[in-house]
Design a protein around this motif. Structure first.
Motif, PDB file in Angstrom:
ATOM      1  N   UNK A  19       0.839  -1.213   0.000  1.00 59.07           N
ATOM      2  CA  UNK A  19       0.000   0.000   0.000  1.00 59.07           C
ATOM      3  C   UNK A  19       0.869   1.257   0.000  1.00 59.07           C
ATOM      4  N   UNK A  20       1.864   1.288   0.857  1.00 60.93           N
ATOM      5  CA  UNK A  20       2.741   2.466   0.955  1.00 60.93           C
ATOM      6  C   UNK A  20       3.394   2.771  -0.402  1.00 60.93           C
ATOM      7  N   UNK A  21       3.875   1.734  -1.074  1.00 62.73           N
ATOM      8  CA  UNK A  21       4.568   1.939  -2.348  1.00 62.73           C
ATOM      9  C   UNK A  21       3.595   2.316  -3.459  1.00 62.73           C
ATOM     10  N   UNK A  22       2.440   1.661  -3.456  1.00 66.61           N
ATOM     11  CA  UNK A  22       1.473   1.911  -4.534  1.00 66.61           C
ATOM     12  C   UNK A  22       0.854   3.303  -4.397  1.00 66.61           C
ATOM     13  N   UNK A  23       0.718   3.770  -3.155  1.00 67.69           N
ATOM     14  CA  UNK A  23       0.111   5.092  -2.925  1.00 67.69           C
ATOM     15  C   UNK A  23       0.890   6.206  -3.626  1.00 67.69           C
ATOM     16  N   UNK A  24       2.195   6.003  -3.820  1.00 72.02           N
ATOM     17  CA  UNK A  24       2.967   7.069  -4.486  1.00 72.02           C
ATOM     18  C   UNK A  24       3.523   6.602  -5.834  1.00 72.02           C
ATOM     19  N   UNK A 300       9.996  -5.771  -4.049  1.00 69.82           N
ATOM     20  CA  UNK A 300      10.249  -6.722  -5.134  1.00 69.82           C
ATOM     21  C   UNK A 300       8.968  -6.984  -5.933  1.00 69.82           C
ATOM     22  N   UNK A 301       7.831  -7.030  -5.216  1.00 75.12           N
ATOM     23  CA  UNK A 301       6.554  -7.269  -5.897  1.00 75.12           C
ATOM     24  C   UNK A 301       6.230  -6.121  -6.850  1.00 75.12           C
ATOM     25  N   UNK A 302       6.483  -4.889  -6.408  1.00 78.81           N
ATOM     26  CA  UNK A 302       6.237  -3.740  -7.291  1.00 78.81           C
ATOM     27  C   UNK A 302       7.213  -3.771  -8.473  1.00 78.81           C
ATOM     28  N   UNK A 303       8.465  -4.133  -8.223  1.00 78.44           N
ATOM     29  CA  UNK A 303       9.441  -4.264  -9.318  1.00 78.44           C
ATOM     30  C   UNK A 303       8.941  -5.295 -10.335  1.00 78.44           C
ATOM     31  N   UNK A 304       8.472  -6.439  -9.842  1.00 81.38           N
ATOM     32  CA  UNK A 304       7.934  -7.457 -10.746  1.00 81.38           C
ATOM     33  C   UNK A 304       6.709  -6.942 -11.495  1.00 81.38           C
ATOM     34  N   UNK A 305       5.848  -6.209 -10.785  1.00 79.14           N
ATOM     35  CA  UNK A 305       4.646  -5.663 -11.425  1.00 79.14           C
ATOM     36  C   UNK A 305       5.030  -4.663 -12.518  1.00 79.14           C
ATOM     37  N   UNK A 306       6.028  -3.829 -12.242  1.00 74.39           N
ATOM     38  CA  UNK A 306       6.499  -2.895 -13.272  1.00 74.39           C
ATOM     39  C   UNK A 306       6.941  -3.661 -14.514  1.00 74.39           C
ATOM     40  N   UNK A 307       7.670  -4.749 -14.305  1.00 72.32           N
ATOM     41  CA  UNK A 307       8.175  -5.530 -15.439  1.00 72.32           C
ATOM     42  C   UNK A 307       7.025  -6.128 -16.249  1.00 72.32           C
ATOM     43  N   UNK A 308       6.019  -6.698 -15.568  1.00 72.32           N
ATOM     44  CA  UNK A 308       4.943  -7.352 -16.339  1.00 72.32           C
ATOM     45  C   UNK A 308       3.978  -6.337 -16.948  1.00 72.32           C
TER      46      UNK A 308
END
Ligand SMILES: NC(=O)C1=CN([C@@H]2O[C@H](COP(=O)(O)OP(=O)(O)OC[C@H]3O[C@@H](n4cnc5c(N)ncnc54)[C@H](OP(=O)(O)O)[C@@H]3O)[C@@H](O)[C@H]2O)C=CC1
Ligand SMILES: CC(=O)N[C@@H](CCC(=O)OP(=O)(O)O)C(=O)O
Length: 324
Positions: A19-24, A300-308
């Motif tokens: 949540x913290x990462x996705x919020x920004x 890491x999950x956000x990094x993976x999401x960026x990639x896909x």
């Protein structure tokens, strides 16, 4: 155009960090939050500091058949609780599973993003590596690929902050039993051993026979350090040089001459690796540091999401670590 994102398990440590990462995040819009006991509460009730644009979002009872229009779902559920439900998520919704149910499972890509981003781009089902494996494998990959360490008889000594256990759990994770205390656990049979052994064998082209892995709980909130002992005749300089070359184009891995410290990575998606070797003793020591909730989980999950999602790999992840 924004990417419509959901998080299931948002009340937990991994979900809260997502949540913290996705919020920004510049391209992600959080439109769905789900859980079990937290269902019915608003994000502001669970996270009083959540940005006001998200404060009123109500946590739904997790039901993969009742999703809003979503492009991407982060699942941060206890290992064992996600496989059956995630199989019912519509195919058009991309998934990054932060938990352990899909690592090296058919139909899912093991998302070791700093090591093999090209395998992740274009996929729709990503299994995030466990927190100990990501620190271990990031430190070992350059040595294994370069033949500087033998894949057999690797010994991993690990230390983790208490948040690695999640919000629930038994009293050994509570303040009274974890403060001013050190505890080894999971000896000889920790659940992360298979994914570490499989990936080591894959990178080295030889079996990870005799792998030993012992984690320890240490009285800090975040942070994870692995110190890895293996056989090899490379010098310290050769190990550092191999890692610098291997990670030259990778944005999140820092190769350091100084032994890394957990605070260096706190609140970030960075991984720090370093090496010390004594060729005369046939000894190579590799060290890896991550934030268990950052590179070990949500970062890491956000990094993976960026990639896909075809986004810049660093989107939403460029903030500096918290210091001190
Ligand atoms: N903590 C860490 O450092 C790391 C964790 N992981 C993995 O990430 C996953 C989540 O861990 P973590 O955040 O620490 O765990 P927590 O215990 O902190 O959170 C678990 C979350 O799962 C939700 N949940 C539990 N059961 C259900 C269910 N049946 N239906 C819907 N929601 C449910 C809870 O929701 P509610 O409160 O609403 O009941 C809560 O939000 C685990 O698989 C863990 O192993 C991976 C790497 C690192
Ligand atoms: C302190 C503590 O208990 N840490 C957890 C690691 C969390 C993790 O990476 O979990 P998953 O593999 O289930 O995703 C553990 O040792 O199991």
């Amino acid at each position: 155009m924004s990417i419509r994102v959901g998080i299931v398990g948002i009340s937990g440590f991994g979900g809260g960090e997502a949540l913290r990462l996705i919020a920004s995040h510049p391209s992600f819009e959080l439109v769905y939050a789900a859980g079990e006991s937290s269902a019915g509460s608003r994000l502001v009730d669970r996270f009083p500091g959540v940005p006001s644009k998200l404060a009123g979002l109500e946590i739904a009872r997790w039901d993969p058949e009742a999703l809003p229009d979503l492009d991407l779902l982060f699942a941060s559920l206890p290992t064992g609780a996600s496989a059956e439900a995630l199989a019912r998520v519509p195919e058009g919704v991309k998934i990054v599973d932060i938990g352990g149910d899909h690592r090296y499972v058919d139909g899912w890509t093991y998302g070791l993003a700093d090591v093999w981003p090209e395998r992740i781009r274009g996929q729709t089902r990503i299994a995030n590596p466990g927190c100990f494996p990501v620190a271990t494998l990031t430190a070992l990959a350059p040595l294994l690929v370069g033949g500087l360490i033998e894949p057999g008889n690797i010994v991993i000594d690990a230390k983790t902050g208490i948040s690695g256990a999640g919000r629930g759990g038994d009293s050994r994770f509570g303040y009274a039993e974890s403060n001013e205390n050190l505890q080894p656990y999971g000896l000889l049979q920790h659940v992360h051993m298979p994914e570490m052994a499989t990936t080591i064998a894959h990178l080295a082209g030889g079996a990870a026979e005799g792998l030993v892995f012992t984690p320890h709980l240490v009285p800090m909130t975040r942070g994870l350090l692995v110190t890895i002992y293996g056989r090899g005749t490379a010098s310290t300089g050769q190990c550092l040089e191999a890692a610098r070359a291997y990670y030259a184009e990778r944005p999140f891995v820092r190769v350091t001459e100084r032994p890394p410290q957990t605070k260096w990575a706190s609140g970030s998606n960075l991984a720090f690796v370093s090496y010390a070797a004594d060729p005369e003793r046939d000894l190579v020591i590799a060290m890896g540091v991550v934030d268990n909730l950052g590179k070990g989980a949500a970062g890491h999950a956000v990094q993976n999401a960026n990639l896909i999602c075809g986004l810049p790999e660093t989107a939403g992840l460029e903030g500096a670590p918290v210091w001190p």
